[in-house]
Motif scaffolding. Structure first.
Motif, PDB file in Angstrom:
ATOM      1  N   ASN A   9      46.528  36.495  42.884  1.00 36.92           N
ATOM      2  CA  ASN A   9      45.777  37.122  41.780  1.00 36.92           C
ATOM      3  C   ASN A   9      44.431  37.636  42.278  1.00 36.92           C
ATOM      4  OD1 ASN A   9      44.285  34.810  42.030  1.00 36.92           O
ATOM      5  ND2 ASN A   9      44.392  34.198  39.877  1.00 36.92           N
ATOM      6  N   VAL A  10      44.302  37.763  43.592  1.00 37.30           N
ATOM      7  CA  VAL A  10      43.066  38.308  44.164  1.00 37.30           C
ATOM      8  C   VAL A  10      43.150  39.830  44.104  1.00 37.30           C
ATOM      9  CG1 VAL A  10      41.641  38.440  46.249  1.00 37.30           C
ATOM     10  CG2 VAL A  10      42.859  36.313  45.689  1.00 37.30           C
ATOM     11  N   CYS A  11      42.058  40.467  43.666  1.00 33.35           N
ATOM     12  CA  CYS A  11      42.084  41.926  43.564  1.00 33.35           C
ATOM     13  C   CYS A  11      40.718  42.491  43.905  1.00 33.35           C
ATOM     14  CB  CYS A  11      42.485  42.344  42.154  1.00 33.35           C
ATOM     15  SG  CYS A  11      42.710  44.131  42.056  1.00 33.35           S
ATOM     16  N   ASN A  12      40.720  43.570  44.673  1.00 33.63           N
ATOM     17  CA  ASN A  12      39.437  44.175  45.050  1.00 33.63           C
ATOM     18  C   ASN A  12      39.018  45.302  44.099  1.00 33.63           C
ATOM     19  OD1 ASN A  12      40.854  46.493  45.750  1.00 33.63           O
ATOM     20  ND2 ASN A  12      41.027  45.939  47.923  1.00 33.63           N
ATOM     21  N   LYS A  13      39.788  45.482  43.004  1.00 31.48           N
ATOM     22  CA  LYS A  13      39.501  46.587  42.078  1.00 31.48           C
ATOM     23  C   LYS A  13      38.705  46.098  40.867  1.00 31.48           C
ATOM     24  CE  LYS A  13      41.806  49.990  44.073  1.00 31.48           C
ATOM     25  NZ  LYS A  13      43.164  50.383  43.762  1.00 31.48           N
ATOM     26  N   LYS A  14      38.262  47.085  40.062  1.00 28.13           N
ATOM     27  CA  LYS A  14      37.439  46.741  38.894  1.00 28.13           C
ATOM     28  C   LYS A  14      37.967  47.402  37.623  1.00 28.13           C
ATOM     29  CE  LYS A  14      33.226  46.646  41.686  1.00 28.13           C
ATOM     30  NZ  LYS A  14      32.001  47.404  41.992  1.00 28.13           N
ATOM     31  N   CYS A  15      39.280  47.462  37.472  1.00 21.56           N
ATOM     32  CA  CYS A  15      39.839  48.121  36.288  1.00 21.56           C
ATOM     33  C   CYS A  15      39.275  47.462  35.029  1.00 21.56           C
ATOM     34  CB  CYS A  15      41.358  48.005  36.296  1.00 21.56           C
ATOM     35  SG  CYS A  15      42.072  48.652  37.817  1.00 21.56           S
ATOM     36  N   HIS A  16      38.812  48.285  34.107  1.00 23.61           N
ATOM     37  CA  HIS A  16      38.083  47.752  32.956  1.00 23.61           C
ATOM     38  C   HIS A  16      38.964  46.947  32.010  1.00 23.61           C
ATOM     39  CE1 HIS A  16      34.545  50.808  33.303  1.00 23.61           C
ATOM     40  NE2 HIS A  16      34.888  50.290  34.456  1.00 23.61           N
ATOM     41  N   TYR A  17      40.285  47.158  32.104  1.00 30.34           N
ATOM     42  CA  TYR A  17      41.189  46.519  31.137  1.00 30.34           C
ATOM     43  C   TYR A  17      41.783  45.210  31.650  1.00 30.34           C
ATOM     44  CZ  TYR A  17      43.958  49.483  34.228  1.00 30.34           C
ATOM     45  OH  TYR A  17      44.453  50.100  35.338  1.00 30.34           O
ATOM     46  N   CYS A  18      41.576  44.867  32.914  1.00 28.87           N
ATOM     47  CA  CYS A  18      42.389  43.811  33.531  1.00 28.87           C
ATOM     48  C   CYS A  18      41.584  42.565  33.909  1.00 28.87           C
ATOM     49  CB  CYS A  18      43.062  44.382  34.770  1.00 28.87           C
ATOM     50  SG  CYS A  18      44.017  43.154  35.683  1.00 28.87           S
ATOM     51  N   GLY A  19      42.133  41.406  33.550  1.00 27.49           N
ATOM     52  CA  GLY A  19      41.463  40.133  33.823  1.00 27.49           C
ATOM     53  C   GLY A  19      41.386  39.774  35.296  1.00 27.49           C
ATOM     54  N   LEU A  20      42.175  40.408  36.123  1.00 27.86           N
ATOM     55  CA  LEU A  20      42.134  40.089  37.561  1.00 27.86           C
ATOM     56  C   LEU A  20      41.056  40.877  38.303  1.00 27.86           C
ATOM     57  CD1 LEU A  20      45.920  39.832  38.602  1.00 27.86           C
ATOM     58  CD2 LEU A  20      44.460  38.163  37.473  1.00 27.86           C
ATOM     59  N   ARG A  21      40.336  41.732  37.593  1.00 22.61           N
ATOM     60  CA  ARG A  21      39.326  42.584  38.243  1.00 22.61           C
ATOM     61  C   ARG A  21      38.359  41.730  39.070  1.00 22.61           C
ATOM     62  NH1 ARG A  21      34.677  43.952  35.152  1.00 22.61           N
ATOM     63  NH2 ARG A  21      35.055  46.149  35.587  1.00 22.61           N
ATOM     64  N   ALA A  22      37.951  42.285  40.210  1.00 18.31           N
ATOM     65  CA  ALA A  22      37.144  41.527  41.172  1.00 18.31           C
ATOM     66  C   ALA A  22      35.902  40.875  40.557  1.00 18.31           C
ATOM     67  CB  ALA A  22      36.774  42.437  42.340  1.00 18.31           C
ATOM     68  N   PRO A  23      35.169  41.569  39.661  1.00 24.43           N
ATOM     69  CA  PRO A  23      33.942  40.935  39.154  1.00 24.43           C
ATOM     70  C   PRO A  23      34.187  39.743  38.227  1.00 24.43           C
ATOM     71  CG  PRO A  23      33.968  43.320  38.733  1.00 24.43           C
ATOM     72  CD  PRO A  23      35.336  42.932  39.159  1.00 24.43           C
ATOM     73  N   ASN A  24      35.420  39.499  37.821  1.00 26.90           N
ATOM     74  CA  ASN A  24      35.675  38.378  36.913  1.00 26.90           C
ATOM     75  C   ASN A  24      35.638  37.054  37.672  1.00 26.90           C
ATOM     76  OD1 ASN A  24      36.380  36.646  34.906  1.00 26.90           O
ATOM     77  ND2 ASN A  24      38.494  37.410  34.661  1.00 26.90           N
ATOM     78  N   LYS A  25      34.534  36.330  37.478  1.00 28.38           N
ATOM     79  CA  LYS A  25      34.367  35.042  38.180  1.00 28.38           C
ATOM     80  C   LYS A  25      34.969  33.900  37.354  1.00 28.38           C
ATOM     81  CE  LYS A  25      31.911  37.079  41.345  1.00 28.38           C
ATOM     82  NZ  LYS A  25      32.836  37.889  42.158  1.00 28.38           N
ATOM     83  N   GLY A  26      35.520  34.223  36.186  1.00 24.80           N
ATOM     84  CA  GLY A  26      35.986  33.172  35.277  1.00 24.80           C
ATOM     85  C   GLY A  26      37.421  32.728  35.517  1.00 24.80           C
TER      86      GLY A  26
END
Ligand code: 5AD
Ligand code: SF4
Length: 359
Positions: free
Chosen positions: A47-64
């Motif tokens: 579930n690691v992802c280097n992208k920042k898609c605004h709709y997706c919980g796996l986006r890289a900036p999501n630290k939660g």
């Protein structure tokens, strides 16, 4: 065979004639696929992802969320379990996680293809075309790369500055590599409307895809779209039903986004043009962390009963779970899974379409 004009499609999208639309979609599905519903086991191995898609919980900036990466042995065990329970296709899915080398993914594909008589689908995001070429040589049969929206401006905004043209180019390159190609969209993304949905339908149809995946938008609380309303199940059903009529041979899954919103709606989709189901075979210790959207992997279903649950859902409709590899009947120009041996035509396809699990 039905034909649809743009005006008819728009009318159907409004919901003005659902009974006729769903009836036609179901008739087309039965004509093309009989009673069979293909089982495709999905292993969400990272579930690691280097992208920042605004709709997706796996986006890289999501630290939660708790990030995980599965090793090859764990993935292979999940694949073996899936095959033993009747899956004819193994779908390897992850975020855009470039820590898995080209070689290690290639080894995984070869192992699965050596150990089991199954098709392998890759859903690994924007990896290089040269990597996809190598994985094709390793035996991968299909790729899934969704466009998410066919509106280039919306695409760029929701995928944090990425270009729609690059994604489209990658989809087209995959076809040239001899893959069966799947793509699709999310319905009810912000700023979409019936006209943009019509455009999505026409665009996807013009791409002449082997597989078309469509599901409703589901807001994830830890994303920039947390406050946007969830998509309409009915609209998603209408879109897949229209796509079935326009693309009679394409494989069209009843997506898990439907079941995340309302479990019954996934079952219903199998009577409205959808002929594929993709149960998650991600092991228990990770499946709850593959939170693309809330409810992605139902917490009350574990790896051992995921396929069983899908099979009983199919049977409850009087349909038959199929362990066929489910190659796209649309394609007579695609190479078979072992590229060096190909003639371009798959003589086993008719037989496979008839293979069903009876147990
Ligand atoms: N709602 C619905 N579908 C989503 N996806 C990602 N985020 C969401 C969301 N919030 C879909 C995308 C992606 C697939 C793995 O999940 O289409 O390609
Ligand atoms: Fe990553 Fe795919 Fe989610 Fe985008 S949609 S953040 S690429 S996993």
């Amino acid at each position: 065979m039905y034909t649809l004009k743009e005006h008819d499609i728009l009318t159907y999208l409004t919901g003005a004639n659902d009974k006729e639309l769903f009836g036609r979609a179901n008739a087309t599905q039965s004509q093309e696929f009989g009673n069979g519903i293909y089982l495709r086991a999905i292993i969400e191995f990272s579930n690691v992802c280097n992208k920042k898609c605004h709709y997706c919980g796996l986006r890289a900036p999501n630290k939660g969320i708790t990030r995980y990466r599965m090793g090859n042995e764990t993935i292979l065990n999940a694949a073996s379990l899936a095959v033993s329970q009747g899956a004819g296709t193994i779908v390897l899915q992850s975020g855009d996680d470039f820590s898995y080398s080209t070689q290690s993914i290639g080894t995984l594909i070869k192992e699965i293809k050596t150990q089991h008589d199954v098709a392998v689908t890759l859903s690994l995001g924007d990896r290089g075309v040269d990597e996809y070429a190598f994985w094709r040589e390793c035996g991968a049969d299909r790729c899934l790369l969704k466009l998410e929206t066919t509106n280039p401006r919306l695409y760029k905004r929701l995928r944090d500055g990425e270009e729609f043209s690059s994604r489209l180019h990658r989809v087209e390159s995959l076809r040239h590599l001899g893959y069966e190609v799947g793509s699709g969209v999310i319905t009810d993304l912000p700023d979409s409307n019936l006209i943009s949905t019509l455009q999505d339908i026409l665009f996807l149809t013009a791409l002449d895809l082997d597989m078309i995946a469509v599901g409703p938008f589901i807001p994830h609380p830890q994303t920039p779209l947390a406050q946007v309303a969830p998509g309409s199940i009915e609209l998603s059903h209408r879109v897949t039903a229209i796509l079935r009529i326009l693309n009679p041979h394409a494989n069209i899954p009843a997506t898990s986004a439907l079941s995340a919103l309302e479990p019954e709606s996934q079952r219903l989709a199998l009577t409205r043009g959808c002929n594929v189901i993709m149960p998650s075979m991600t092991p228990e210790d990770h499946r709850a962390d593959y939170t693309i959207y809330p409810g992605k992997n139902a917490s009350n279903i574990d790896i051992t009963d995921s396929l069983t649950h899908a099979k009983s859902m199919i049977r409850s409709l009087g349909l038959v779970p199929s362990s066929s590899k489910g190659f796209s009947p649309r394609r007579n120009n695609v190479q078979q899974s072992t590229p060096r041996n190909t003639t371009g035509h798959n003589p086993r396809r008719t037989k496979e379409c008839r293979q069903v699990i009876t147990g």
